[in-house]
Structures are given as C-alpha cells and as structure tokens.
Design a protein around this motif. Structure first.
Motif, PDB file in Angstrom:
ATOM      1  N   UNK A   8      -4.861  48.846  15.184  1.00  0.00           N
ATOM      2  CA  UNK A   8      -3.479  48.914  15.801  1.00  0.00           C
ATOM      3  C   UNK A   8      -2.993  49.361  16.845  1.00  0.00           C
ATOM      4  N   UNK A   9      -4.210  49.479  17.839  1.00  0.00           N
ATOM      5  CA  UNK A   9      -4.021  49.928  19.196  1.00  0.00           C
ATOM      6  C   UNK A   9      -3.852  51.033  19.567  1.00  0.00           C
ATOM      7  N   UNK A  10      -4.181  52.182  18.623  1.00  0.00           N
ATOM      8  CA  UNK A  10      -4.188  53.378  19.141  1.00  0.00           C
ATOM      9  C   UNK A  10      -5.696  53.892  19.239  1.00  0.00           C
ATOM     10  N   UNK A  11      -5.837  55.068  19.755  1.00  0.00           N
ATOM     11  CA  UNK A  11      -7.142  55.619  20.251  1.00  0.00           C
ATOM     12  C   UNK A  11      -7.286  56.808  19.733  1.00  0.00           C
ATOM     13  N   UNK A  12      -8.270  57.472  19.077  1.00  0.00           N
ATOM     14  CA  UNK A  12      -8.768  58.651  18.535  1.00  0.00           C
ATOM     15  C   UNK A  12      -9.879  59.053  19.241  1.00  0.00           C
ATOM     16  N   UNK A  13      -9.720  60.118  19.917  1.00  0.00           N
ATOM     17  CA  UNK A  13     -10.705  61.004  20.732  1.00  0.00           C
ATOM     18  C   UNK A  13     -11.358  62.068  20.113  1.00  0.00           C
ATOM     19  N   UNK A  14     -12.622  62.196  20.176  1.00  0.00           N
ATOM     20  CA  UNK A  14     -13.466  63.393  19.662  1.00  0.00           C
ATOM     21  C   UNK A  14     -14.037  63.883  21.089  1.00  0.00           C
ATOM     22  N   UNK A  15     -13.697  65.101  21.582  1.00  0.00           N
ATOM     23  CA  UNK A  15     -14.110  65.815  22.553  1.00  0.00           C
ATOM     24  C   UNK A  15     -15.583  66.655  22.192  1.00  0.00           C
TER      25      UNK A  15
ATOM     26  N   UNK B 291     -16.454  53.804  21.743  1.00  0.00           N
ATOM     27  CA  UNK B 291     -17.198  54.144  23.026  1.00  0.00           C
ATOM     28  C   UNK B 291     -17.687  55.489  23.065  1.00  0.00           C
ATOM     29  N   UNK B 292     -19.052  55.503  23.571  1.00  0.00           N
ATOM     30  CA  UNK B 292     -19.424  56.992  23.449  1.00  0.00           C
ATOM     31  C   UNK B 292     -19.751  57.396  25.208  1.00  0.00           C
ATOM     32  N   UNK B 293     -19.218  58.333  25.372  1.00  0.00           N
ATOM     33  CA  UNK B 293     -19.268  59.013  26.564  1.00  0.00           C
ATOM     34  C   UNK B 293     -20.292  60.193  26.364  1.00  0.00           C
ATOM     35  N   UNK B 294     -20.413  60.718  27.569  1.00  0.00           N
ATOM     36  CA  UNK B 294     -21.643  61.956  27.536  1.00  0.00           C
ATOM     37  C   UNK B 294     -20.930  62.954  26.934  1.00  0.00           C
ATOM     38  N   UNK B 295     -19.620  63.483  26.918  1.00  0.00           N
ATOM     39  CA  UNK B 295     -19.261  64.510  26.235  1.00  0.00           C
ATOM     40  C   UNK B 295     -17.686  64.241  25.361  1.00  0.00           C
ATOM     41  N   UNK B 296     -17.656  62.750  24.915  1.00  0.00           N
ATOM     42  CA  UNK B 296     -16.577  62.417  24.042  1.00  0.00           C
ATOM     43  C   UNK B 296     -17.126  61.215  23.186  1.00  0.00           C
ATOM     44  N   UNK B 297     -16.212  60.840  22.239  1.00  0.00           N
ATOM     45  CA  UNK B 297     -16.145  59.511  21.402  1.00  0.00           C
ATOM     46  C   UNK B 297     -14.966  59.104  21.400  1.00  0.00           C
ATOM     47  N   UNK B 298     -14.627  57.985  21.599  1.00  0.00           N
ATOM     48  CA  UNK B 298     -13.439  57.335  21.450  1.00  0.00           C
ATOM     49  C   UNK B 298     -13.450  56.366  20.427  1.00  0.00           C
ATOM     50  N   UNK B 299     -12.612  56.521  19.304  1.00  0.00           N
ATOM     51  CA  UNK B 299     -12.482  55.405  18.382  1.00  0.00           C
ATOM     52  C   UNK B 299     -11.069  54.504  18.779  1.00  0.00           C
ATOM     53  N   UNK B 300     -11.363  53.276  19.007  1.00  0.00           N
ATOM     54  CA  UNK B 300     -10.184  52.318  19.322  1.00  0.00           C
ATOM     55  C   UNK B 300      -9.937  51.458  17.955  1.00  0.00           C
ATOM     56  N   UNK B 301      -8.522  51.696  17.513  1.00  0.00           N
ATOM     57  CA  UNK B 301      -8.341  51.215  16.409  1.00  0.00           C
ATOM     58  C   UNK B 301      -7.734  49.865  16.329  1.00  0.00           C
TER      59      UNK B 301
END
Length: 158
Positions: A116-123, A104-114
C-alpha cells in the motif's frame, strides 16, 4: 515454518526483579504525590520542585508498566505474519506476509515496504549483535519461503 519471537532489548528479567520494579514504582509515585500534596508549602512555587514531582510520577509509572511486562519490545515472525512492537507504550504492529512488497536489510535496520506504499522500519541496537543476526536470518527465511524480494544494502555516509 515456526513462530520465532525475539526480544529487542534486555530480556534478563525474573519474577523477583519484576516485583521489585512494581514496588519501587509504587514508592516513586507515593513520594511524588506526597511532595505534591503535603510538601506544597515547603516547595514554594519553584519550577524545579514541580519538575521533580513530575519526574517521580513518570518514572514510577514506567517502573510499574515495566514490572507488569507491558514495556517489552519484540519482533515475532510467524508463518503468515510479522508482529513488531518497537515502542513500549504503543501496541504492536501486525503485518501480514501478503501485504509485504519487499524487504531491505541494512547493517542496523530492516525496512518492510508494504504494497500500500508505506514503510515499517525496525532499528537495531549495537548491544545485542547476536540477536540482530538471528532476526535477520529469520526474516531472510521468511522472504525465501514466500518469494518476497529481499535486498541487502550497505549504508553509505556522504
């Protein structure tokens, strides 16, 4: 697909600047140790004096860490992986493309949904907009190449 590496902050450091960082970091640590050992009688038992000593030691450690190139924050997008170092003290997170369920790409972050159910967020920051756009383009190419679900969303303030 090539491996792309993007800095998540200021990348304008030269060898001379790194040497100065290590030198001044060592000087801060030396002053902090001197104040703690030799100046203990002059400092008394005040809390602010010890806070100053701790700040000098911490800042000196950070300057040396940065001068040695260990405080670098980056995202590396390769053929089969995404390597993300968000924190200067923690190791980089390594994500295999096969582990990514959706992005998921937002204006000021990117979320990687894995998967295995976890999420890694890059701000992202608001200073280096051109770099943010290059990162988003590289992530979009990666998602297209591996047929990963890619969502672009706008954040709404309620």
């Amino acid at each position: 697909m090539d491996t792309n590496r993007f800095q998540l902050g200021n990348s304008d450091t030269s060898r001379f600047v790194n040497i100065l960082k290590v030198f001044f970091g060592g000087a801060c640590i030396a002053v902090g140790i001197y104040l703690a050992v030799c100046g203990a009688g002059d400092l008394g038992n005040t809390g602010s004096a010890w806070i100053t000593v701790m700040f000098m030691l911490g800042f000196g450690f950070y300057e040396i860490w940065s001068g040695l190139g260990k405080a670098e924050r980056y995202i590396e997008i390769g053929c089969t992986f995404v390597r993300l170092k968000k924190n200067i003290f923690l190791p980089a997170a390594h994500i295999e493309v096969s582990e990514i369920d959706r992005i998921c790409i937002f204006p000021l972050k990117v979320s990687f949904y894995l998967k295995k159910g976890t999420k890694v967020v890059l701000r992202f920051g608001t200073t280096y907009i051109e770099t943010n756009e290059k990162i988003i383009d590289a992530i979009a190419r990666l998602a297209e190449h591996y047929s990963i679900c890619l969502e672009c969303r706008d954040e709404e303030i309620c």
